[in-house]
Design an enzyme around this catalytic site. Structure first.
Site, PDB file in Angstrom:
ATOM      1  N   GLU A 130       0.863  -1.182   0.000  1.00 20.80           N
ATOM      2  CA  GLU A 130       0.000   0.000   0.000  1.00 20.80           C
ATOM      3  C   GLU A 130       0.892   1.222   0.000  1.00 20.80           C
ATOM      4  OE1 GLU A 130      -2.762   0.422   3.281  1.00 20.80           O
ATOM      5  OE2 GLU A 130      -3.794   2.056   2.245  1.00 20.80           O
ATOM      6  N   CYS A 155      -6.602   0.958   3.028  1.00 17.56           N
ATOM      7  CA  CYS A 155      -7.571   2.054   2.977  1.00 17.56           C
ATOM      8  C   CYS A 155      -7.434   2.877   1.703  1.00 17.56           C
ATOM      9  CB  CYS A 155      -7.403   2.953   4.193  1.00 17.56           C
ATOM     10  SG  CYS A 155      -7.961   2.163   5.701  1.00 17.56           S
ATOM     11  N   ASN A 215     -12.484  -3.296   1.366  1.00 17.51           N
ATOM     12  CA  ASN A 215     -11.396  -3.365   2.342  1.00 17.51           C
ATOM     13  C   ASN A 215     -11.904  -2.925   3.703  1.00 17.51           C
ATOM     14  OD1 ASN A 215      -8.438  -3.430   3.151  1.00 17.51           O
ATOM     15  ND2 ASN A 215      -8.985  -1.320   3.672  1.00 17.51           N
ATOM     16  N   GLU A 216     -11.962  -3.846   4.624  1.00 14.19           N
ATOM     17  CA  GLU A 216     -12.305  -3.527   6.016  1.00 14.19           C
ATOM     18  C   GLU A 216     -13.588  -2.719   6.126  1.00 14.19           C
ATOM     19  OE1 GLU A 216      -9.259  -1.572   8.227  1.00 14.19           O
ATOM     20  OE2 GLU A 216      -7.919  -3.297   8.167  1.00 14.19           O
TER      21      GLU A 216
END
Ligand code: AHR
Length: 675
Positions: A60, A273, A400-401
């Site tokens: 990331e 994120c 994502n999450e």
């Protein structure tokens, strides 16, 4: 025996329940054997098929992992796109300095009337009023440009001639603007230089190759104009010729090599994120990360800086191919991060439903771009970038999450159904929230079961002890349900330091992932990279600055599991006594035939062990490589610039089917046995 033997602590507990009488009878015997663990591996059977691709990496762009990191562009803010949305005092001229040499006078201003491309709206107008020894701009990169003696660097910029003499066309535009492009050290001494002439009104790329005459840690790139007039400039770049596998617009060689040395079986990107962004239209749009670099859209990175996307999808897919890893891109599920703001649903917002068809088409286009023939619309853009053959994408993460809300579920399902219909060959990986348990985890799993997803993505950043306490987590998972991708995990020790304790907790966790490799298909430690002085998140696996790469104990754990992976799990029975903090796993690598045993001792004391490779002839000697990762104590960390105190130590041994060994205090031991 069920063959799934875990931490000795849980096993001892089971035995105590089995009969207090037995405890009394065996007290004396236990005392005698308290420090000798028994490890029995069923070495003659076929074992259980497990994921051959368990250990991968999570990339990331946070901590300057891309720009200033894996993407080796040496000029910072090369396209004048920095903005106060990134940091309050940032603007298009940030990290640039106006130069007025030898009595010169002039100015630099930001313009956007006639950009190279709509994705790259800003550029500068450099005006020379009094030429002196040159009016120009300079850039010192990311904490100073580091040049290595003898290495070649491609310097380039885009320019056109705005006017000569006076502005507004009153000058003589028939003569070009003479410029010099040079590398200087911090004292202004010239290291390399090229002269060029800028003429005409079309944006044109100018290039020169420089050879660094010596190693310099604080160089700057300087562009000077030498006549009265004005030129427009953009995409001012200095790029090392030496990149990983010498790819053009390639990756920083030493960092990419450190990743390659992990032998990761997949690379997940672009986050994290970063995938969904903060704010609904802030998600990572893969289409803005491909094509000529001057046409890519740079902009705010949610970690509080700027991303050029010079390291984009093409470069990441190419890197995966170069290191023999699967590409594992993740796209947003049509929602932004739930921590994005103060809107309802914990800050999560969804793309307006009337925008979903276009978004879903973008996701489908990604698959065509990766896998379609060079004759297809998106396959053609891949081919134009130099890769006519398909990349062979198999996996795609969606979400994502995310908080598992109705907003999320509606959009996820729309994307998932479109993928199922158009690309049933792609394994879609769902998400089950940010934690190892709780509301989003439960709802995410329920949703995954409802949709019959092939795989879901679990995340956990937890204490080292959590790993030891949860070694049985996957033993009870439903073998008929979705497989698990442990997409982000790390042991967070006191002060979030990369201690040996944290690394060994992760190693213990990895033994349990291997044991459950029929369920846990992928696992990636997170985050991967962090630039010293520009880090938003600790701990990370690899730290670096411009000249150096620093490897943590956590890196070496990942490396030992990555390099010693298997595709069959052998029944491994560990019996060590109630006080032990021990974990073990055994796999076979079918390609090499090697039997690989991993032993993690998280205790303060060494553990004597009797190891038995059950089913193998007792008198045959086998060659083995033994690698031990340990350090002075559990708090040990590898300090930047010093010889690492925690790093693998390899030796060779000759072993028989029954042998003894000592698992040192705080250690990971790997036996690779040539049966
Ligand atoms: O790995 C750092 C961050 O942790 C990731 O971006 C996010 O998915 C998680 O919360």
């Amino acid at each position: 025996m069920d063959g799934h033997l875990y931490s000795s602590r849980s096993r001892a507990g089971t035995r105590i329940k089995a009969g207090l009488l037995l405890v009394a009878v065996c007290l004396a015997v236990s005392a005698a054997h308290a420090h000798v663990a028994q490890l029995t591996i069923q070495a003659d059977g076929p074992g259980k098929p497990i994921s051959p691709d368990l250990v991968g990496v999570f990339f990331e762009d946070l901590n300057y992992a891309a720009d200033g990191g894996l993407y080796p562009e040496l000029v910072q803010n090369r396209s004048f796109e920095y903005s106060p949305t990134e940091q309050p005092d940032w603007h298009p001229l940030k990290f640039w300095e106006l130069q007025k040499r030898g009595g010169a006078d002039g100015s630099v201003t930001v313009a956007n009337m006639r950009p190279i491309h709509r994705n790259n709206p800003h550029y500068v107008l450099l005006t020379v009023r009094t030429p002196g020894e040159g009016v120009g701009i300079s850039n010192s990169g990311f904490d100073g440009i580091v040049l290595q003696a003898g290495e070649k660097y491609d310097a380039s910029f885009w320019a056109y001639q705005a006017f000569m003499g006076q502005m507004w066309g009153r000058g003589d535009n028939s003569k070009p603007m003479p410029v010099t492009l040079r590398l200087e050290d911090k004292n202004g001494d010239v290291l390399a230089e090229a002269s060029m002439e800028i003429g005409g009104r079309a944006w044109t790329k100018f290039s020169a190759t420089f050879v660094a005459p010596r190693t310099v840690n604080d160089a700057r790139l300087v562009l000077l104009a030498h006549d009265r007039g004005g030129i427009c400039l953009d995409m001012i770049s200095l790029f090392p010729q030496k990149t990983f596998r010498n790819r053009p617009n390639g990756l920083r060689a030493d960092l990419a090599q450190a990743i390659a040395d992990l032998q990761p079986k997949f690379v997940r990107f672009p986050g994290g994120c970063l995938v969904h962004g903060q704010g609904i239209h802030q998600y990572y749009n893969w289409k803005e990360s491909i094509g000529p670099v001057e046409q890519r859209r740079s902009g705010r990175n949610l970690w509080g800086y700027s991303q050029t996307r010079g390291l984009g999808y093409f470069e990441l897919f190419q890197f995966c191919e170069d290191i023999g890893a699967q590409s594992l891109p993740v796209v947003t599920a049509g929602v932004c991060c739930q921590h994005a703001g103060s809107s309802p649903n914990r800050g999560q917002e969804g793309l307006p439903l009337d925008e979903m068809p276009a978004y879903i088409q973008d996701v489908l286009d990604l698959i065509e771009w990766a896998n379609g023939p060079a004759t297809s619309e998106w396959g053609a853009t891949r081919a134009a970038a130099g890769h006519p053959e398909p990349f062979g994408l198999k996996y795609l993460g969606v979400g994502n999450e995310d908080a598992i809300t109705p907003i999320f579920k509606e959009r996820f399902q729309m994307i998932y159904e479109a993928l199922q219909e158009r690309h049933p060959e792609i394994v879609v990986i769902g998400t089950v929230g940010p934690f190892a348990g709780g509301e989003d985890y439960d709802n995410g799993w329920a949703f995954a079961r409802e949709l019959k997803l092939e795989m879901v993505d679990e995340h956990y950043y937890v204490s080292p002890q959590w790993f030891w306490d949860n070694l049985e987590r996957y033993d009870a998972y439903d073998r008929k349900s979705s497989k698990v991708y442990v997409g982000e995990y790390a042991a967070h020790d006191r002060g979030r330091r990369n201690t040996l304790r944290s690394a060994l907790a992760e190693a213990a966790g990895l033994t349990s992932f291997e044991r459950n490799g029929d369920v846990v298909w992928f696992a990636s430690y997170a985050p991967l990279l962090a630039r010293r002085g520009h880090t938003q998140w600790h701990p990370d696996m690899i730290y670096f600055d411009s000249p150096n790469v620093y490897l943590t104990p956590n890196y070496y754990v990942q490396q030992l599991f990555g390099q010693n992976s298997g595709d069959r799990y052998l029944e491994t029975i560990l019996d060590a006594g109630a006080e032990a903090k021990l974990a073990a796993s055994s796999v076979v690598n079918s390609r090499t035939g090697d039997l690989i045993v991993k032993i993690v001792n998280g205790a303060d004391e060494p553990m004597e062990m009797n190891v038995r490779l059950a089913g193998l002839p007792s008198d045959v000697s086998m060659k083995a490589t033994k690698t031990v990762l340990t350090g002075p104590d559990a708090d040990a960390v590898n300090e930047d610039g010093k010889t690492p105190v925690v790093k693998p130590d390899e030796s060779t041994e000759s072993l028989k089917a029954a042998f003894t060994c000592t698992a040192p205090a705080h250690s990971l031991t790997v036996y690779r046995i040539d049966r």
